[in-house]
Write an enzyme that holds these catalytic residues in place. Structure first.
Site, mmCIF file in Angstrom:
data_model
loop_
_atom_site.group_PDB
_atom_site.id
_atom_site.type_symbol
_atom_site.label_atom_id
_atom_site.label_comp_id
_atom_site.label_asym_id
_atom_site.label_seq_id
_atom_site.Cartn_x
_atom_site.Cartn_y
_atom_site.Cartn_z
ATOM 1 N N PHE A 91 0.860 -1.187 0.000
ATOM 2 C CA PHE A 91 0.000 0.000 0.000
ATOM 3 C C PHE A 91 0.894 1.234 0.000
ATOM 4 O O PHE A 91 1.657 1.464 0.936
ATOM 5 C CB PHE A 91 -0.953 0.063 1.202
ATOM 6 C CG PHE A 91 -1.842 1.279 1.121
ATOM 7 C CD1 PHE A 91 -3.000 1.258 0.372
ATOM 8 C CD2 PHE A 91 -1.469 2.470 1.732
ATOM 9 C CE1 PHE A 91 -3.800 2.397 0.237
ATOM 10 C CE2 PHE A 91 -2.260 3.619 1.598
ATOM 11 C CZ PHE A 91 -3.429 3.573 0.853
ATOM 12 N N ASP A 113 9.288 3.185 2.040
ATOM 13 C CA ASP A 113 8.064 3.937 2.325
ATOM 14 C C ASP A 113 7.768 3.775 3.814
ATOM 15 O O ASP A 113 7.206 2.778 4.247
ATOM 16 C CB ASP A 113 6.902 3.415 1.476
ATOM 17 C CG ASP A 113 5.590 4.176 1.751
ATOM 18 O OD1 ASP A 113 5.542 4.941 2.735
ATOM 19 O OD2 ASP A 113 4.630 3.985 0.992
ATOM 20 N N LYS A 153 2.206 11.173 7.223
ATOM 21 C CA LYS A 153 1.428 10.930 8.438
ATOM 22 C C LYS A 153 1.969 11.632 9.682
ATOM 23 O O LYS A 153 1.779 12.828 9.834
ATOM 24 C CB LYS A 153 1.255 9.421 8.624
ATOM 25 C CG LYS A 153 0.401 8.824 7.496
ATOM 26 C CD LYS A 153 -0.140 7.457 7.767
ATOM 27 C CE LYS A 153 -1.171 7.078 6.712
ATOM 28 N NZ LYS A 153 -0.804 5.972 5.854
HETATM 29 C C1 LIG Z 1 -1.015 6.044 4.366
HETATM 30 C C2 LIG Z 1 0.102 5.554 3.516
HETATM 31 C C3 LIG Z 1 0.430 6.172 2.295
HETATM 32 C C4 LIG Z 1 -0.414 7.269 1.681
HETATM 33 O O1 LIG Z 1 -0.507 8.400 2.453
HETATM 34 P P1 LIG Z 1 -1.678 9.470 2.166
HETATM 35 O O2 LIG Z 1 -1.332 10.629 3.043
HETATM 36 O O3 LIG Z 1 -2.970 8.811 2.528
HETATM 37 O O4 LIG Z 1 -1.621 9.801 0.713
HETATM 38 C C5 LIG Z 1 1.532 5.714 1.605
HETATM 39 N N1 LIG Z 1 2.272 4.699 2.068
HETATM 40 C C6 LIG Z 1 1.993 4.074 3.231
HETATM 41 C C7 LIG Z 1 2.871 2.972 3.707
HETATM 42 C C8 LIG Z 1 0.891 4.469 3.994
HETATM 43 O O5 LIG Z 1 0.591 3.830 5.126
#
Ligand SMILES: *Cc1c(COP(=O)(O)O)cnc(C)c1O
Length: 426
Positions: A146, A233, A274
Protein backbone atom coordinates in the site's frame (compact mmCIF):
# COMPACT_ATOMS: atom_id res chain seq x y z
CA UNK A 1 -30.72 23.59 10.21
CA UNK A 2 -27.81 26.00 10.61
CA UNK A 3 -24.40 24.74 9.48
CA UNK A 4 -22.99 24.93 13.00
CA UNK A 5 -25.96 23.52 14.89
CA UNK A 6 -25.03 20.68 17.24
CA UNK A 7 -25.35 17.34 15.45
CA UNK A 8 -26.21 13.93 16.82
CA UNK A 9 -24.15 10.98 15.55
CA UNK A 10 -27.10 9.91 13.47
CA UNK A 11 -27.42 13.35 11.82
CA UNK A 12 -23.71 13.59 11.07
CA UNK A 13 -23.66 10.16 9.44
CA UNK A 14 -26.78 10.99 7.44
CA UNK A 15 -25.16 14.19 6.12
CA UNK A 16 -22.10 12.31 4.90
CA UNK A 17 -24.28 9.64 3.40
CA UNK A 18 -26.29 12.17 1.43
CA UNK A 19 -23.67 14.74 0.43
CA UNK A 20 -20.33 12.97 0.55
CA UNK A 21 -18.85 10.64 -2.04
CA UNK A 22 -18.91 7.12 -0.64
CA UNK A 23 -15.17 6.47 -0.84
CA UNK A 24 -14.84 5.16 2.75
CA UNK A 25 -16.73 2.78 5.00
CA UNK A 26 -16.15 4.33 8.45
CA UNK A 27 -16.94 2.65 11.72
CA UNK A 28 -20.17 4.28 12.91
CA UNK A 29 -18.83 6.69 15.52
CA UNK A 30 -18.80 10.48 15.16
CA UNK A 31 -15.93 12.25 16.91
CA UNK A 32 -15.67 15.90 17.78
CA UNK A 33 -12.81 16.15 20.24
CA UNK A 34 -9.42 14.59 20.90
CA UNK A 35 -6.74 14.90 23.57
CA UNK A 36 -3.69 12.68 23.90
CA UNK A 37 -4.74 9.03 23.59
CA UNK A 38 -8.46 9.84 23.87
CA UNK A 39 -11.24 10.95 21.52
CA UNK A 40 -14.85 11.85 22.34
CA UNK A 41 -17.96 11.39 20.24
CA UNK A 42 -20.64 14.05 19.81
CA UNK A 43 -22.71 12.44 22.58
CA UNK A 44 -19.76 12.86 24.96
CA UNK A 45 -18.64 9.22 25.16
CA UNK A 46 -14.88 8.84 25.63
CA UNK A 47 -12.76 6.32 23.72
CA UNK A 48 -9.18 5.15 23.53
CA UNK A 49 -8.02 5.79 19.97
CA UNK A 50 -6.37 2.58 18.76
CA UNK A 51 -5.92 3.66 15.15
CA UNK A 52 -4.26 7.09 15.53
CA UNK A 53 -5.54 8.07 12.07
CA UNK A 54 -3.48 5.28 10.50
CA UNK A 55 -0.42 6.27 12.57
CA UNK A 56 -0.60 9.99 11.82
CA UNK A 57 -1.40 10.93 15.42
CA UNK A 58 1.67 9.28 17.01
CA UNK A 59 2.24 12.37 19.18
CA UNK A 60 -1.35 12.20 20.54
CA UNK A 61 -4.41 14.25 19.65
CA UNK A 62 -4.06 18.04 19.75
CA UNK A 63 -0.58 17.99 21.26
CA UNK A 64 -0.26 21.47 22.83
CA UNK A 65 3.24 22.09 21.50
CA UNK A 66 2.25 21.20 17.94
CA UNK A 67 -1.05 23.11 18.08
CA UNK A 68 0.75 26.12 19.50
CA UNK A 69 3.34 26.08 16.72
CA UNK A 70 0.55 25.84 14.18
CA UNK A 71 -1.52 28.69 15.66
CA UNK A 72 1.49 30.99 16.04
CA UNK A 73 2.58 30.44 12.46
CA UNK A 74 -0.99 30.63 11.11
CA UNK A 75 -1.28 34.10 12.64
CA UNK A 76 2.01 35.19 11.06
CA UNK A 77 2.35 33.78 7.54
CA UNK A 78 0.63 30.74 6.03
CA UNK A 79 1.62 30.49 2.38
CA UNK A 80 4.09 32.11 0.04
CA UNK A 81 4.26 29.29 -2.51
CA UNK A 82 7.78 28.38 -3.56
CA UNK A 83 7.85 31.35 -5.92
CA UNK A 84 9.40 33.21 -2.98
CA UNK A 85 11.49 32.15 -0.02
CA UNK A 86 10.04 32.11 3.48
CA UNK A 87 11.94 32.11 6.75
CA UNK A 88 10.56 28.75 7.97
CA UNK A 89 11.15 26.18 5.22
CA UNK A 90 14.94 26.13 5.46
CA UNK A 91 14.74 25.51 9.19
CA UNK A 92 12.40 22.54 8.65
CA UNK A 93 14.60 21.15 5.86
CA UNK A 94 17.67 21.37 8.09
CA UNK A 95 15.88 19.83 11.06
CA UNK A 96 14.40 16.95 9.05
CA UNK A 97 17.68 16.26 7.21
CA UNK A 98 19.68 16.17 10.44
CA UNK A 99 17.08 14.17 12.32
CA UNK A 100 16.98 11.41 9.72
CA UNK A 101 20.61 11.61 8.61
CA UNK A 102 20.30 12.73 4.98
CA UNK A 103 21.75 15.63 2.98
CA UNK A 104 18.43 16.94 1.73
CA UNK A 105 14.67 17.01 2.28
CA UNK A 106 11.94 17.63 -0.31
CA UNK A 107 8.62 18.59 1.32
CA UNK A 108 5.21 17.60 -0.01
CA UNK A 109 1.77 17.31 1.60
CA UNK A 110 0.32 13.80 1.47
CA UNK A 111 1.91 10.38 1.62
CA UNK A 112 0.89 9.50 -1.92
CA UNK A 113 2.55 12.67 -3.23
CA UNK A 114 5.74 11.78 -1.42
CA UNK A 115 5.68 8.29 -2.97
CA UNK A 116 5.15 9.88 -6.40
CA UNK A 117 8.06 12.21 -5.67
CA UNK A 118 10.29 9.27 -4.77
CA UNK A 119 9.32 7.47 -7.99
CA UNK A 120 10.17 10.58 -10.03
CA UNK A 121 13.52 11.10 -8.30
CA UNK A 122 14.37 7.44 -8.72
CA UNK A 123 13.57 7.37 -12.43
CA UNK A 124 15.44 10.60 -13.12
CA UNK A 125 18.44 9.25 -11.22
CA UNK A 126 18.30 6.10 -13.37
CA UNK A 127 18.45 8.08 -16.63
CA UNK A 128 20.96 10.69 -15.53
CA UNK A 129 23.27 8.68 -13.27
CA UNK A 130 22.82 4.99 -13.96
CA UNK A 131 22.48 5.33 -17.73
CA UNK A 132 19.17 3.54 -18.19
CA UNK A 133 17.84 4.16 -21.75
CA UNK A 134 15.04 6.74 -22.01
CA UNK A 135 11.61 5.55 -20.80
CA UNK A 136 12.94 2.11 -19.87
CA UNK A 137 13.34 2.49 -16.10
CA UNK A 138 11.63 -0.13 -13.96
CA UNK A 139 10.79 -0.03 -10.28
CA UNK A 140 10.42 -3.24 -8.31
CA UNK A 141 7.49 -3.25 -5.87
CA UNK A 142 5.97 -5.86 -3.58
CA UNK A 143 2.72 -7.78 -3.69
CA UNK A 144 0.06 -6.57 -1.25
CA UNK A 145 1.75 -3.17 -1.03
CA UNK A 146 0.00 0.00 0.00
CA UNK A 147 1.61 3.23 -1.17
CA UNK A 148 -1.40 5.51 -1.70
CA UNK A 149 -4.14 6.29 -4.19
CA UNK A 150 -2.81 8.11 -7.27
CA UNK A 151 -3.29 6.56 -10.70
CA UNK A 152 0.38 5.53 -10.91
CA UNK A 153 0.46 4.06 -7.41
CA UNK A 154 -2.75 2.05 -7.74
CA UNK A 155 -1.46 0.66 -11.02
CA UNK A 156 0.93 -1.54 -9.01
CA UNK A 157 -1.52 -2.37 -6.22
CA UNK A 158 -3.04 -5.81 -6.19
CA UNK A 159 -6.12 -4.78 -4.28
CA UNK A 160 -8.81 -5.25 -6.95
CA UNK A 161 -11.12 -2.63 -5.38
CA UNK A 162 -8.36 0.01 -5.33
CA UNK A 163 -7.38 -0.73 -8.91
CA UNK A 164 -10.28 -1.96 -11.04
CA UNK A 165 -11.68 0.41 -13.69
CA UNK A 166 -9.05 3.07 -13.05
CA UNK A 167 -6.88 2.03 -16.01
CA UNK A 168 -5.06 2.39 -18.34
CA UNK A 169 -2.17 1.70 -16.00
CA UNK A 170 1.29 3.24 -16.37
CA UNK A 171 4.14 0.86 -17.14
CA UNK A 172 7.47 0.42 -15.45
CA UNK A 173 6.72 -1.62 -12.35
CA UNK A 174 7.73 -5.18 -11.57
CA UNK A 175 5.87 -6.89 -8.75
CA UNK A 176 7.53 -9.51 -6.57
CA UNK A 177 6.57 -11.35 -3.40
CA UNK A 178 7.21 -9.44 -0.15
CA UNK A 179 9.78 -10.89 2.23
CA UNK A 180 11.31 -12.96 -0.56
CA UNK A 181 14.98 -12.17 -1.20
CA UNK A 182 15.48 -14.64 -4.03
CA UNK A 183 12.53 -13.09 -5.88
CA UNK A 184 14.21 -9.70 -5.43
CA UNK A 185 17.58 -10.94 -6.64
CA UNK A 186 15.93 -12.63 -9.62
CA UNK A 187 14.15 -9.39 -10.57
CA UNK A 188 17.33 -7.34 -10.23
CA UNK A 189 19.46 -9.85 -12.12
CA UNK A 190 17.12 -10.36 -15.08
CA UNK A 191 16.14 -6.72 -15.63
CA UNK A 192 19.01 -4.43 -16.54
CA UNK A 193 16.88 -1.31 -16.29
CA UNK A 194 15.76 -1.52 -12.69
CA UNK A 195 16.07 1.90 -11.05
CA UNK A 196 14.71 1.20 -7.58
CA UNK A 197 13.10 -1.16 -5.11
CA UNK A 198 10.13 0.42 -3.32
CA UNK A 199 9.20 -1.33 -0.08
CA UNK A 200 7.34 -0.88 3.20
CA UNK A 201 9.55 -1.98 6.13
CA UNK A 202 6.38 -3.52 7.61
CA UNK A 203 3.32 -3.89 5.38
CA UNK A 204 0.73 -1.91 7.33
CA UNK A 205 -2.45 -1.98 5.25
CA UNK A 206 -1.78 -5.58 4.24
CA UNK A 207 -2.36 -6.48 7.90
CA UNK A 208 0.84 -5.50 9.76
CA UNK A 209 2.98 -8.05 8.00
CA UNK A 210 6.45 -8.01 9.58
CA UNK A 211 9.15 -9.43 7.26
CA UNK A 212 11.73 -11.98 8.42
CA UNK A 213 14.65 -10.79 10.52
CA UNK A 214 17.35 -9.45 8.23
CA UNK A 215 15.12 -9.05 5.18
CA UNK A 216 15.54 -5.30 4.87
CA UNK A 217 19.29 -5.40 5.41
CA UNK A 218 19.77 -8.09 2.76
CA UNK A 219 17.38 -6.31 0.38
CA UNK A 220 19.44 -3.17 0.78
CA UNK A 221 22.65 -5.11 0.07
CA UNK A 222 21.12 -6.59 -3.09
CA UNK A 223 20.10 -3.12 -4.24
CA UNK A 224 23.65 -1.93 -3.71
CA UNK A 225 25.07 -4.89 -5.62
CA UNK A 226 22.87 -4.16 -8.66
CA UNK A 227 23.14 -0.36 -8.43
CA UNK A 228 19.45 0.06 -7.64
CA UNK A 229 17.98 2.59 -5.19
CA UNK A 230 16.52 1.16 -1.99
CA UNK A 231 13.37 3.23 -1.37
CA UNK A 232 11.68 2.83 2.01
CA UNK A 233 8.06 3.94 2.32
CA UNK A 234 7.97 4.75 6.04
CA UNK A 235 4.79 6.82 5.85
CA UNK A 236 3.18 4.45 8.36
CA UNK A 237 6.16 2.80 10.07
CA UNK A 238 8.23 5.96 10.55
CA UNK A 239 8.37 8.58 13.32
CA UNK A 240 8.74 6.17 16.28
CA UNK A 241 5.73 3.96 15.50
CA UNK A 242 7.65 0.68 15.48
CA UNK A 243 9.78 1.43 18.55
CA UNK A 244 12.56 3.25 16.71
CA UNK A 245 12.59 6.62 15.01
CA UNK A 246 12.48 4.69 11.72
CA UNK A 247 11.76 1.02 11.09
CA UNK A 248 14.84 1.06 8.82
CA UNK A 249 16.82 2.98 11.44
CA UNK A 250 20.38 3.29 10.30
CA UNK A 251 22.64 6.17 11.07
CA UNK A 252 19.95 8.73 11.71
CA UNK A 253 20.52 10.82 14.81
CA UNK A 254 17.95 8.76 16.64
CA UNK A 255 18.36 9.21 20.39
CA UNK A 256 16.88 5.83 21.23
CA UNK A 257 19.04 3.14 22.68
CA UNK A 258 17.26 0.47 20.61
CA UNK A 259 18.83 2.00 17.56
CA UNK A 260 22.44 1.50 18.51
CA UNK A 261 22.51 -2.24 17.94
CA UNK A 262 20.56 -2.04 14.69
CA UNK A 263 22.38 -2.90 11.48
CA UNK A 264 22.64 -0.24 8.83
CA UNK A 265 19.55 -0.39 6.63
CA UNK A 266 19.63 3.23 5.62
CA UNK A 267 17.44 3.75 2.56
CA UNK A 268 18.73 5.65 -0.48
CA UNK A 269 15.37 7.40 -0.55
CA UNK A 270 13.22 7.70 2.57
CA UNK A 271 9.52 8.55 2.29
CA UNK A 272 7.70 10.07 5.28
CA UNK A 273 4.20 11.40 5.89
CA UNK A 274 1.43 10.93 8.44
CA UNK A 275 3.08 11.51 11.86
CA UNK A 276 5.55 13.99 10.35
CA UNK A 277 2.92 16.50 11.50
CA UNK A 278 1.51 14.57 14.45
CA UNK A 279 -1.80 14.57 12.60
CA UNK A 280 -2.22 18.34 12.82
CA UNK A 281 -1.62 19.17 9.17
CA UNK A 282 -0.89 17.29 5.91
CA UNK A 283 2.91 17.11 5.73
CA UNK A 284 4.98 14.57 3.85
CA UNK A 285 8.41 14.51 2.32
CA UNK A 286 11.27 12.65 0.78
CA UNK A 287 14.85 12.48 2.04
CA UNK A 288 17.95 11.55 0.06
CA UNK A 289 21.61 12.41 -0.18
CA UNK A 290 22.98 14.92 -2.69
CA UNK A 291 24.11 12.39 -5.30
CA UNK A 292 20.46 11.42 -5.70
CA UNK A 293 18.54 14.58 -4.81
CA UNK A 294 20.62 16.73 -7.18
CA UNK A 295 18.72 15.29 -10.17
CA UNK A 296 15.81 17.50 -9.04
CA UNK A 297 16.26 20.96 -10.51
CA UNK A 298 14.03 24.04 -10.73
CA UNK A 299 10.86 23.22 -12.62
CA UNK A 300 11.23 19.45 -12.47
CA UNK A 301 8.97 18.98 -9.45
CA UNK A 302 6.85 21.02 -7.08
CA UNK A 303 3.73 21.69 -5.06
CA UNK A 304 1.98 24.96 -4.18
CA UNK A 305 1.50 23.99 -0.55
CA UNK A 306 4.55 21.72 -0.11
CA UNK A 307 6.85 23.15 2.55
CA UNK A 308 4.61 26.09 3.41
CA UNK A 309 5.45 28.03 6.60
CA UNK A 310 2.70 26.39 8.67
CA UNK A 311 3.86 22.93 7.60
CA UNK A 312 7.44 23.86 8.46
CA UNK A 313 6.52 25.11 11.94
CA UNK A 314 4.29 22.11 12.63
CA UNK A 315 6.84 19.64 11.24
CA UNK A 316 9.63 20.91 13.48
CA UNK A 317 7.38 20.86 16.57
CA UNK A 318 6.09 17.36 15.76
CA UNK A 319 9.62 15.95 15.45
CA UNK A 320 10.73 17.74 18.61
CA UNK A 321 7.88 16.12 20.53
CA UNK A 322 9.00 12.68 19.36
CA UNK A 323 12.49 13.31 20.72
CA UNK A 324 11.59 15.25 23.86
CA UNK A 325 9.02 12.71 25.00
CA UNK A 326 11.05 9.62 24.10
CA UNK A 327 8.21 8.25 21.99
CA UNK A 328 10.30 5.63 20.20
CA UNK A 329 11.45 4.15 23.49
CA UNK A 330 7.89 4.24 24.85
CA UNK A 331 6.51 2.56 21.72
CA UNK A 332 9.16 -0.13 22.05
CA UNK A 333 8.37 -0.88 25.69
CA UNK A 334 4.59 -0.69 25.43
CA UNK A 335 4.67 -2.78 22.27
CA UNK A 336 6.52 -5.57 24.07
CA UNK A 337 4.04 -5.36 26.94
CA UNK A 338 1.04 -5.40 24.57
CA UNK A 339 2.17 -8.53 22.71
CA UNK A 340 3.19 -10.22 25.95
CA UNK A 341 -0.25 -9.62 27.51
CA UNK A 342 -2.10 -10.73 24.38
CA UNK A 343 0.08 -13.81 24.05
CA UNK A 344 -0.95 -14.75 27.59
CA UNK A 345 -4.60 -14.36 26.61
CA UNK A 346 -4.61 -16.04 23.18
CA UNK A 347 -4.27 -19.67 24.40
CA UNK A 348 -7.37 -19.17 26.61
CA UNK A 349 -9.56 -18.11 23.72
CA UNK A 350 -10.33 -19.54 20.28
CA UNK A 351 -11.41 -16.30 18.58
CA UNK A 352 -7.86 -14.96 18.09
CA UNK A 353 -5.15 -16.92 16.31
CA UNK A 354 -2.16 -14.67 16.93
CA UNK A 355 -0.80 -11.20 17.55
CA UNK A 356 2.04 -9.69 15.54
CA UNK A 357 3.79 -6.41 15.07
CA UNK A 358 6.62 -4.18 16.19
CA UNK A 359 6.53 -1.33 18.68
CA UNK A 360 2.98 -0.01 18.77
CA UNK A 361 2.09 -1.17 15.26
CA UNK A 362 0.32 -4.45 15.94
CA UNK A 363 -2.49 -6.61 14.65
CA UNK A 364 -4.48 -9.60 15.78
CA UNK A 365 -5.59 -12.35 13.44
CA UNK A 366 -9.19 -13.37 14.00
CA UNK A 367 -10.03 -17.03 13.76
CA UNK A 368 -12.47 -16.64 10.87
CA UNK A 369 -12.39 -16.24 7.08
CA UNK A 370 -11.31 -13.07 5.24
CA UNK A 371 -14.87 -12.67 3.97
CA UNK A 372 -16.48 -12.94 7.41
CA UNK A 373 -17.74 -9.88 9.27
CA UNK A 374 -16.26 -11.04 12.58
CA UNK A 375 -13.41 -8.50 12.71
CA UNK A 376 -15.86 -5.69 11.90
CA UNK A 377 -18.29 -6.95 14.55
CA UNK A 378 -15.47 -7.08 17.10
CA UNK A 379 -14.58 -3.46 16.24
CA UNK A 380 -18.20 -2.45 16.85
CA UNK A 381 -18.10 -4.18 20.24
CA UNK A 382 -14.73 -2.57 21.06
CA UNK A 383 -16.34 0.78 20.26
CA UNK A 384 -19.20 0.03 22.64
CA UNK A 385 -16.59 -0.84 25.27
CA UNK A 386 -14.69 2.42 24.74
CA UNK A 387 -11.89 1.62 22.29
CA UNK A 388 -11.69 2.46 18.57
CA UNK A 389 -9.92 0.19 16.08
CA UNK A 390 -10.54 -0.83 12.49
CA UNK A 391 -10.08 -4.07 10.54
CA UNK A 392 -7.40 -3.93 7.84
CA UNK A 393 -8.55 -7.03 6.03
CA UNK A 394 -11.59 -9.21 6.69
CA UNK A 395 -10.05 -11.06 9.60
CA UNK A 396 -7.27 -8.75 10.83
CA UNK A 397 -7.60 -5.88 13.31
CA UNK A 398 -4.81 -3.32 13.57
CA UNK A 399 -3.95 -1.83 16.96
CA UNK A 400 -1.96 1.40 16.74
CA UNK A 401 -2.61 3.78 19.65
CA UNK A 402 -0.91 7.18 19.99
CA UNK A 403 2.65 6.73 21.27
CA UNK A 404 2.05 9.09 24.21
CA UNK A 405 0.15 6.32 25.98
CA UNK A 406 1.33 5.25 29.43
CA UNK A 407 1.68 1.77 30.89
CA UNK A 408 -1.49 1.94 32.96
CA UNK A 409 -3.55 3.10 30.00
CA UNK A 410 -2.14 0.30 27.87
CA UNK A 411 -3.05 -2.32 30.47
CA UNK A 412 -6.52 -0.77 30.68
CA UNK A 413 -6.81 -1.16 26.89
CA UNK A 414 -5.59 -4.77 27.00
CA UNK A 415 -8.39 -5.36 29.49
CA UNK A 416 -11.01 -3.85 27.17
CA UNK A 417 -9.68 -5.83 24.22
CA UNK A 418 -9.52 -9.21 25.98
CA UNK A 419 -12.95 -8.78 27.63
CA UNK A 420 -14.45 -7.87 24.26
CA UNK A 421 -12.83 -10.84 22.55
CA UNK A 422 -14.21 -13.11 25.26
CA UNK A 423 -17.72 -11.93 24.33
CA UNK A 424 -17.08 -13.43 20.87
CA UNK A 425 -15.62 -16.69 22.10
CA UNK A 426 -18.03 -19.50 21.49
C1 LIG B 1 -1.02 6.04 4.37
C2 LIG B 1 0.10 5.55 3.52
C3 LIG B 1 0.43 6.17 2.29
C4 LIG B 1 -0.41 7.27 1.68
O1 LIG B 1 -0.51 8.40 2.45
P1 LIG B 1 -1.68 9.47 2.17
O2 LIG B 1 -1.33 10.63 3.04
O3 LIG B 1 -2.97 8.81 2.53
O4 LIG B 1 -1.62 9.80 0.71
C5 LIG B 1 1.53 5.71 1.61
N1 LIG B 1 2.27 4.70 2.07
C6 LIG B 1 1.99 4.07 3.23
C7 LIG B 1 2.87 2.97 3.71
C8 LIG B 1 0.89 4.47 3.99
O5 LIG B 1 0.59 3.83 5.13
Amino acid sequence: MSVLEKLSSKDAIALEEEFGAHNYHPLPVVLNRGEGVFVWDVEGKKYYDFLSAYSAVNQGHCHPKIVNAMVQQAQTLTLTSRAFYNDMLGRFEKYASETFGFDKFLPMNTGAEAVETAIKICRKWAYEKKGVPENKAEIVVCENNFHGRTTTIISFSNDPVARKNFGPYPEGFIKIEYDNLSALEQALKTNKNVAGFLVEPIQGEAGVFVPSEGYLLKAKELCKKYNVLFIADEVQTGIARTGKLLATCGNCSCPDRHCSGTPEVKPDILILGKALSGGAYPISGVLANDVIMEVIRPGSHGSTFGGNPVAAAVGIAALEVVKEEGLAENAHQLGELFREELNKFIPTCSIVKSVRGKGLLNAILINDTEESSTAWDICLALRDNGLLAKPTHGNIIRFAPPLVMNRQQLLDCVDIITKTLEEFDK
